[in-house]
Design a protein around this motif. Sequence first.
Motif, PDB file in Angstrom:
ATOM      1  N   SER A  39      -0.452   2.737   6.515  1.00 61.02           N
ATOM      2  CA  SER A  39       0.476   1.930   5.716  1.00 61.02           C
ATOM      3  C   SER A  39       1.925   2.284   6.072  1.00 61.02           C
ATOM      4  O   SER A  39       2.798   1.425   6.033  1.00 61.02           O
ATOM      5  CB  SER A  39       0.209   2.105   4.217  1.00 61.02           C
ATOM      6  OG  SER A  39       0.451   3.440   3.824  1.00 61.02           O
ATOM      7  N   THR A  40       2.151   3.557   6.429  1.00 62.77           N
ATOM      8  CA  THR A  40       3.495   3.951   6.849  1.00 62.77           C
ATOM      9  C   THR A  40       3.889   3.208   8.131  1.00 62.77           C
ATOM     10  O   THR A  40       4.979   2.650   8.240  1.00 62.77           O
ATOM     11  CB  THR A  40       3.559   5.475   7.083  1.00 62.77           C
ATOM     12  OG1 THR A  40       3.062   6.138   5.940  1.00 62.77           O
ATOM     13  CG2 THR A  40       4.988   5.927   7.366  1.00 62.77           C
TER      14      THR A  40
ATOM     15  N   ALA B 269       4.279  -0.586   7.299  1.00 65.31           N
ATOM     16  CA  ALA B 269       5.477  -0.915   6.523  1.00 65.31           C
ATOM     17  C   ALA B 269       6.744  -0.567   7.295  1.00 65.31           C
ATOM     18  O   ALA B 269       7.844  -0.855   6.841  1.00 65.31           O
ATOM     19  CB  ALA B 269       5.443  -0.167   5.184  1.00 65.31           C
TER      20      ALA B 269
ATOM     21  N   LEU C 146       1.176   4.317  -2.897  1.00 63.03           N
ATOM     22  CA  LEU C 146       0.982   5.744  -2.581  1.00 63.03           C
ATOM     23  C   LEU C 146       2.211   6.550  -2.981  1.00 63.03           C
ATOM     24  O   LEU C 146       2.097   7.612  -3.576  1.00 63.03           O
ATOM     25  CB  LEU C 146       0.707   5.913  -1.086  1.00 63.03           C
ATOM     26  CG  LEU C 146      -0.719   5.667  -0.597  1.00 63.03           C
ATOM     27  CD1 LEU C 146      -0.777   5.730   0.924  1.00 63.03           C
ATOM     28  CD2 LEU C 146      -1.690   6.681  -1.203  1.00 63.03           C
ATOM     29  N   GLU C 147       3.369   6.011  -2.639  1.00 62.93           N
ATOM     30  CA  GLU C 147       4.620   6.699  -2.954  1.00 62.93           C
ATOM     31  C   GLU C 147       4.774   6.937  -4.456  1.00 62.93           C
ATOM     32  O   GLU C 147       5.270   7.973  -4.887  1.00 62.93           O
ATOM     33  CB  GLU C 147       5.816   5.865  -2.464  1.00 62.93           C
ATOM     34  CG  GLU C 147       6.307   6.238  -1.076  1.00 62.93           C
ATOM     35  CD  GLU C 147       6.992   7.596  -1.030  1.00 62.93           C
ATOM     36  OE1 GLU C 147       6.331   8.549  -0.565  1.00 62.93           O
ATOM     37  OE2 GLU C 147       8.156   7.702  -1.443  1.00 62.93           O
TER      38      GLU C 147
ATOM     39  N   PRO D 277       3.762   9.103   2.843  1.00 62.17           N
ATOM     40  CA  PRO D 277       3.709   9.486   1.432  1.00 62.17           C
ATOM     41  C   PRO D 277       2.857  10.740   1.213  1.00 62.17           C
ATOM     42  O   PRO D 277       1.895  10.972   1.932  1.00 62.17           O
ATOM     43  CB  PRO D 277       3.086   8.276   0.731  1.00 62.17           C
ATOM     44  CG  PRO D 277       2.802   7.277   1.760  1.00 62.17           C
ATOM     45  CD  PRO D 277       3.198   7.775   3.089  1.00 62.17           C
ATOM     46  N   ASP D 278       3.247  11.510   0.186  1.00 59.27           N
ATOM     47  CA  ASP D 278       2.518  12.740  -0.132  1.00 59.27           C
ATOM     48  C   ASP D 278       1.290  12.380  -0.959  1.00 59.27           C
ATOM     49  O   ASP D 278       1.395  11.803  -2.032  1.00 59.27           O
ATOM     50  CB  ASP D 278       3.442  13.659  -0.930  1.00 59.27           C
ATOM     51  CG  ASP D 278       2.746  14.977  -1.245  1.00 59.27           C
ATOM     52  OD1 ASP D 278       1.720  15.272  -0.594  1.00 59.27           O
ATOM     53  OD2 ASP D 278       3.233  15.694  -2.141  1.00 59.27           O
ATOM     54  N   ILE D 279       0.122  12.729  -0.420  1.00 58.60           N
ATOM     55  CA  ILE D 279      -1.110  12.341  -1.126  1.00 58.60           C
ATOM     56  C   ILE D 279      -1.795  13.525  -1.784  1.00 58.60           C
ATOM     57  O   ILE D 279      -2.867  13.397  -2.358  1.00 58.60           O
ATOM     58  CB  ILE D 279      -2.095  11.655  -0.159  1.00 58.60           C
ATOM     59  CG1 ILE D 279      -2.306  12.540   1.056  1.00 58.60           C
ATOM     60  CG2 ILE D 279      -1.612  10.282   0.239  1.00 58.60           C
ATOM     61  CD1 ILE D 279      -3.488  12.136   1.874  1.00 58.60           C
TER      62      ILE D 279
ATOM     63  N   VAL E 213       0.847  -1.195   0.000  1.00 56.88           N
ATOM     64  CA  VAL E 213       0.000   0.000   0.000  1.00 56.88           C
ATOM     65  C   VAL E 213       0.884   1.247   0.000  1.00 56.88           C
ATOM     66  O   VAL E 213       0.663   2.186  -0.765  1.00 56.88           O
ATOM     67  CB  VAL E 213      -0.945  -0.015   1.221  1.00 56.88           C
ATOM     68  CG1 VAL E 213      -1.709   1.301   1.324  1.00 56.88           C
ATOM     69  CG2 VAL E 213      -1.911  -1.190   1.130  1.00 56.88           C
ATOM     70  N   TYR E 214       1.916   1.217   0.830  1.00 51.80           N
ATOM     71  CA  TYR E 214       2.809   2.366   0.962  1.00 51.80           C
ATOM     72  C   TYR E 214       3.467   2.699  -0.382  1.00 51.80           C
ATOM     73  O   TYR E 214       3.480   3.842  -0.809  1.00 51.80           O
ATOM     74  CB  TYR E 214       3.882   2.061   2.010  1.00 51.80           C
ATOM     75  CG  TYR E 214       4.834   3.215   2.249  1.00 51.80           C
ATOM     76  CD1 TYR E 214       4.545   4.166   3.242  1.00 51.80           C
ATOM     77  CD2 TYR E 214       6.010   3.350   1.519  1.00 51.80           C
ATOM     78  CE1 TYR E 214       5.406   5.225   3.477  1.00 51.80           C
ATOM     79  CE2 TYR E 214       6.880   4.407   1.748  1.00 51.80           C
ATOM     80  CZ  TYR E 214       6.580   5.339   2.735  1.00 51.80           C
ATOM     81  OH  TYR E 214       7.416   6.385   2.972  1.00 51.80           O
ATOM     82  N   ASN E 215       3.958   1.661  -1.055  1.00 52.77           N
ATOM     83  CA  ASN E 215       4.650   1.897  -2.319  1.00 52.77           C
ATOM     84  C   ASN E 215       3.720   2.444  -3.393  1.00 52.77           C
ATOM     85  O   ASN E 215       4.105   3.305  -4.188  1.00 52.77           O
ATOM     86  CB  ASN E 215       5.321   0.615  -2.808  1.00 52.77           C
ATOM     87  CG  ASN E 215       6.499   0.248  -1.910  1.00 52.77           C
ATOM     88  OD1 ASN E 215       7.058   1.123  -1.244  1.00 52.77           O
ATOM     89  ND2 ASN E 215       6.841  -1.032  -1.879  1.00 52.77           N
TER      90      ASN E 215
ATOM     91  N   LEU F 219      -2.678  13.038  -5.427  1.00 50.85           N
ATOM     92  CA  LEU F 219      -3.810  12.122  -5.605  1.00 50.85           C
ATOM     93  C   LEU F 219      -5.124  12.845  -5.350  1.00 50.85           C
ATOM     94  O   LEU F 219      -6.087  12.699  -6.091  1.00 50.85           O
ATOM     95  CB  LEU F 219      -3.684  10.943  -4.637  1.00 50.85           C
ATOM     96  CG  LEU F 219      -2.729   9.829  -5.048  1.00 50.85           C
ATOM     97  CD1 LEU F 219      -2.725   8.740  -3.999  1.00 50.85           C
ATOM     98  CD2 LEU F 219      -3.143   9.255  -6.388  1.00 50.85           C
TER      99      LEU F 219
ATOM    100  N   ILE G 182      -5.095   6.108   5.244  1.00 46.79           N
ATOM    101  CA  ILE G 182      -4.430   5.001   4.549  1.00 46.79           C
ATOM    102  C   ILE G 182      -2.921   5.250   4.553  1.00 46.79           C
ATOM    103  O   ILE G 182      -2.118   4.350   4.831  1.00 46.79           O
ATOM    104  CB  ILE G 182      -4.942   4.869   3.095  1.00 46.79           C
ATOM    105  CG1 ILE G 182      -6.433   4.506   3.082  1.00 46.79           C
ATOM    106  CG2 ILE G 182      -4.139   3.816   2.333  1.00 46.79           C
ATOM    107  CD1 ILE G 182      -7.063   4.480   1.699  1.00 46.79           C
TER     108      ILE G 182
ATOM    109  N   GLY H  55       2.413   7.457  -6.435  1.00 46.86           N
ATOM    110  CA  GLY H  55       1.351   8.325  -6.933  1.00 46.86           C
ATOM    111  C   GLY H  55       0.129   7.594  -7.443  1.00 46.86           C
ATOM    112  O   GLY H  55      -0.592   8.083  -8.298  1.00 46.86           O
ATOM    113  N   PHE H  56      -0.123   6.394  -6.917  1.00 42.94           N
ATOM    114  CA  PHE H  56      -1.324   5.674  -7.304  1.00 42.94           C
ATOM    115  C   PHE H  56      -2.265   5.550  -6.116  1.00 42.94           C
ATOM    116  O   PHE H  56      -1.834   5.522  -4.966  1.00 42.94           O
ATOM    117  CB  PHE H  56      -0.990   4.253  -7.787  1.00 42.94           C
ATOM    118  CG  PHE H  56      -0.179   4.231  -9.042  1.00 42.94           C
ATOM    119  CD1 PHE H  56      -0.748   4.637 -10.249  1.00 42.94           C
ATOM    120  CD2 PHE H  56       1.142   3.814  -9.022  1.00 42.94           C
ATOM    121  CE1 PHE H  56       0.002   4.622 -11.411  1.00 42.94           C
ATOM    122  CE2 PHE H  56       1.891   3.801 -10.180  1.00 42.94           C
ATOM    123  CZ  PHE H  56       1.331   4.204 -11.380  1.00 42.94           C
TER     124      PHE H  56
END
Lengths: 364, 506
Positions: free
Chosen positions: B481-482, B485, A32-33, B491-493, A28-30, B496, B477, A35-36
């Motif tokens: 997830s951070t 993991a 997001l990273e 992550p920058d959202i 999930v993290y990847n 998105l 999320i 950009g999906f």
Amino acid sequence: MGSNKKERIVGNKKSKVLSSLKNLGSRVYNQLENGFFPSITMPSRSTENINYDPDLRQYILGEKIVLRNSRIFTQTRGFTQLVWAATFSHELASQRKTSTLRDVYYSAQAYEMVFKDQQESNNIITDLETVLGLSREDFNIFPEERSAVFGDLTIAYTVPGYEGRTLNLTSHPDGVLIGPALTSAEFVGTTADKVIAIEKGGLFTRFVEENVHKKFNALLISTAGQAPRATRHFIRRLNREFNLPVYIFTDGDPWGMHIAMVIISGSANAAHLRELTTPDAKWMGVWASDIVDYKLPTYPLKEVDFTRLHELQRDPRYQTDPLWQKEIKTFLKIRKKAEQEAFSRYGLTYIVDEYLPAKLGETK
Amino acid sequence: MAQQTFQEISASDFFYRNRDIAGFTNPTRAIFATIRELVENSLDAAETIKVLPDVYVRLSFAKVGNQESQVFKLRVEDNGAGILPKHIPSAFGQVLYGSKYTLKQQRGTFGLGGKMAILYGQITTHQPAHVTSSTGTAKIYSFKLMMDIQKNRPIILDRRVSTNKGQWRGTIVEFCLEGDYLRAKPKVLEYFKQTAMVNPYANLTFVDPKGRLYKFTRGTTSMPDPPKETEPHPYGVDVELLQRLIQVTPYKNMLEFLKNEFHRVGEITAQKFLAFSNLSPRKNPKRLSHAELVSLMQNLKKFEKFLPPDSSCLSPLGEDLLKAGILKELKPEFLVVHQRKPSTYAGHPFIIETAIAYGGEIPKKNNFVIYRFANKIPLLYDEASDVSYRVINSMNWSRYKVTQDMPIAIVVHICSTKVPYKTVGKEFIADRPEVRREIANELRGVARKLQHFLSRRAHVNKEKKKFSVFIKYLPKIAQFSTDLAGKEKIPDIEKLLKSVRKFGIE
């Protein structure tokens, strides 16, 4: 020597659970990273994707895959809940704490994750099981315990604070609850040569009182109705680790028959899970033919009972052994059912003195 | 029958005896009708000279009466054209006073509203009316008047002339009347509000007997073009009107009479018509017998070659002004206005203007709020008898995804040289097929636009809802997830979120 090996297996299992959860987080993290909108695939649990596998002798999920996509706004919430559930489970497992489904429902609120109701949170946990192919007990979420075990089995705890402590399961005459501590315990040794699982708590107590465990050299398990998954897994372990034959003793009606079947071949609801079945276990009674042979006191079968019998007649799990079809037909013919306690009409010890030896011999 | 009555008694006597039909039914209605007639006269007076109307109305206690009915003093001031001093006594003291019978769209249709009000005041209080007016000349004229009801003549009790230092122009009317303001209050206030809606270029001020000030300020300074005067169309005349036209016409033969006194009748049409009805073009219209008169009227209606009336005599509000008025008074979330092309009924041109407003200050009820206007005056009584009400209620609104419990106001404005009122009280529009059809077509048009708005709004709301889901859950999320993991950086959202932000959502 054997104990060392088992420890490693338990340890492996635990680290496998933790790494599966962590992998899910990284996936999930990847996404997001990069950009999906993150998405997760898992086997579909819809009825058309649940098939009976004759080799495994249990239900399994088919090829159909479903996508949980956070980009689809109707799924975003559920997706978030799933990731939360994974995070929460990881926390439980790594801190070696346990939780229940009810507890999960409330714990969510501490993370500002609100579940509509218990059912919604249960579904999310089942999703997580499906994604990982692990059962919730693996990540320390247990049902309310109600089933128990009694007999000469020595276990060694692995739960925090009890690591290495051993217990002989004859030590308490009410039996020991098959809860998180027992589920995660290692088996040290047993002198028993069989397992008898009993549907009803009352009869389980009678068996303990009548020293069935000694007379028949058996481990006794109370399933307390439909056996919980932890209990099914426990029975499987006894069967696999000690090669003990398993006998299941239920009421003489379609519902009792199915309690035995779920222990043997699992349920459709758990088609996404493995290691909950004991395909070699035997249903020893009360059979429809026992009702006739032992002239047991009976009740007439009701409409729902007939409906259920017809369902079971078509169920693939009931095609494996001719015994099932024969007993279903007998039920349909005699139109009667009997409870386990019905033997008491011949005196309190009749069931232990006469019935059990006869049936054990018969089902061997 | 009406004709015979006119012969026997004077016009003012007739209306005195039949004041119910003019809307002076009871003390409550009397207050409402009086204010309304005078305000409408004032608005007309300002509009004829293209001046933005400023109308000031004050109702005060004159004498303490009983609970039911009290004596009030009414003062109405305007900045309209003013009235020449020689016309003032007749204009306020003689019912049905008028020199030439031409037609144009006016608020008052019978030319008796203001006089009726003064007549009513005189009947109930026996006090004279005071009229002050100037046309902007150096002089201001003030009259103290009463009406001789039997003779239909004004009685001048006093006449004063003063110098007009401030170059004031307008008219002030003040008189006493009996009425019940307490009961009339809701209608009076509603009247002002709706008048403000349909006259958005007017300033209206009302001070009630308790001294409360109600101010309706103009929301625009543009005005509709004033209506042009026009002759009656042949299809629209009756015997009575024919008689009056013949009385005042200077033309001595039928051909000239038809050519000059009727709308859209030229030389050729007049000749054809005279041939059609077997009348000599040289006949003097004043010599027509009663039977000839009736047959002339019937032939005027039968003859099929008259051109339809044109609408230059109409002064509709126009879409922009109607929009301004509704925005000002209802502050709706959505508004669509539409003006229909002119149409005619029985020789009278008319134009329908409609609007549908949604949300804002419009209340949610179990029914639509319906605002009915005719020639820029609000119609407040007998809603259920009005053709608009019937059209609205017979429409299948579910086709437009509209339900009655939505906050919706429907405005129907009919402009005509002769509004098809059902009663003299000017309360509701008759169910004429031509009028009904125009209103129905017009409403369907605006309803479709409302439907587009509603579906678009539903779409935007859905997008908003979607976006709010993303904005709520995506950060979670990212956080979970951070943690899961075992990473440090969340992550920058933002990108998105930007990608799902649709046009139209804030």
